[in-house]
Design a protein around this motif. Structure first.
Motif, PDB file in Angstrom:
ATOM      1  N   PHE A  23       0.848  -1.178   0.000  1.00  0.00           N
ATOM      2  CA  PHE A  23       0.000   0.000   0.000  1.00  0.00           C
ATOM      3  C   PHE A  23       0.888   1.233   0.000  1.00  0.00           C
ATOM      4  O   PHE A  23       1.962   1.231   0.601  1.00  0.00           O
ATOM      5  CB  PHE A  23      -0.898   0.046   1.236  1.00  0.00           C
ATOM      6  N   GLY A  24       0.452   2.296  -0.660  1.00  0.00           N
ATOM      7  CA  GLY A  24       1.208   3.541  -0.680  1.00  0.00           C
ATOM      8  C   GLY A  24       1.054   4.311   0.621  1.00  0.00           C
ATOM      9  O   GLY A  24       0.122   4.073   1.395  1.00  0.00           O
ATOM     10  N   ASN A  25       1.976   5.235   0.865  1.00  0.00           N
ATOM     11  CA  ASN A  25       1.882   6.083   2.056  1.00  0.00           C
ATOM     12  C   ASN A  25       0.547   6.803   2.080  1.00  0.00           C
ATOM     13  O   ASN A  25       0.127   7.388   1.080  1.00  0.00           O
ATOM     14  CB  ASN A  25       3.009   7.118   2.083  1.00  0.00           C
ATOM     15  N   CYS A  26      -0.117   6.754   3.192  1.00  0.00           N
ATOM     16  CA  CYS A  26      -1.382   7.447   3.445  1.00  0.00           C
ATOM     17  C   CYS A  26      -2.537   6.938   2.588  1.00  0.00           C
ATOM     18  O   CYS A  26      -3.594   7.567   2.554  1.00  0.00           O
ATOM     19  CB  CYS A  26      -1.233   8.955   3.292  1.00  0.00           C
ATOM     20  N   ASP A  27      -2.373   5.830   1.881  1.00  0.00           N
ATOM     21  CA  ASP A  27      -3.500   5.244   1.165  1.00  0.00           C
ATOM     22  C   ASP A  27      -4.553   4.787   2.172  1.00  0.00           C
ATOM     23  O   ASP A  27      -4.230   4.416   3.297  1.00  0.00           O
ATOM     24  CB  ASP A  27      -3.079   4.001   0.362  1.00  0.00           C
ATOM     25  N   VAL A  28      -5.800   4.815   1.749  1.00  0.00           N
ATOM     26  CA  VAL A  28      -6.893   4.289   2.565  1.00  0.00           C
ATOM     27  C   VAL A  28      -7.526   3.145   1.778  1.00  0.00           C
ATOM     28  O   VAL A  28      -7.978   3.337   0.645  1.00  0.00           O
ATOM     29  CB  VAL A  28      -7.949   5.368   2.883  1.00  0.00           C
ATOM     30  N   TRP A  29      -7.506   1.962   2.355  1.00  0.00           N
ATOM     31  CA  TRP A  29      -8.059   0.769   1.722  1.00  0.00           C
ATOM     32  C   TRP A  29      -9.182   0.215   2.590  1.00  0.00           C
ATOM     33  O   TRP A  29      -9.184   0.399   3.803  1.00  0.00           O
ATOM     34  CB  TRP A  29      -6.984  -0.308   1.564  1.00  0.00           C
TER      35      TRP A  29
END
Length: 122
Positions: A42-48
């Motif tokens: 997951f990328g930095n600060c991504d929300v999943w």
């Protein structure tokens, strides 16, 4: 890997014991990559968003019951998810802005300067 697997199992057990139906988990992308059997971080600060149903997992780690054969779009995108995890989708992603000032302060690179910078619409 044994210690990591124990931590992943403990998190799943803890999550499934909570009375809330929506829980926010924040953690390291490598942990989520391993727990969800992903081939990317997951990328930095991504929300999943992902759903957990421990009833879909048997002791052998295989689905407890067969589905009707209609896989969701997310299941088609992420077919390696463990059976207890499903519905994975990215809700939010930070895409760094590119500006003229940023380009002027960066060190020159050996890359072809004719390529356009990537933006949030890519």
């Amino acid at each position: 890997f044994g210690s990591l697997q124990k931590r992943m199992d403990a998190l799943e057990t803890w999550l499934s014991a909570q009375p809330e139906s929506i829980i926010c988990c924040v953690g390291h992308s490598q942990f989520f990559k391993a727990m969800l059997h992903l081939d990317f971080k997951f990328g930095n600060c991504d929300v999943w968003q992902v759903q957990l149903d421990m009833n879909r997992k048997t002791k052998e780690g295989t689905p407890a019951a067969e589905t009707d054969g209609a896989a969701t779009e997310a299941e088609n995108l992420y077919p390696n998810l463990p059976p207890q995890w499903f519905g994975l989708q990215r809700l939010y992603q930070i895409i760094p802005e590119t500006t003229e000032n940023t380009a002027a302060t960066e060190a020159p690179s050996n890359e072809d300067s004719s390529s356009a910078p990537k933006t949030g619409s890519d």
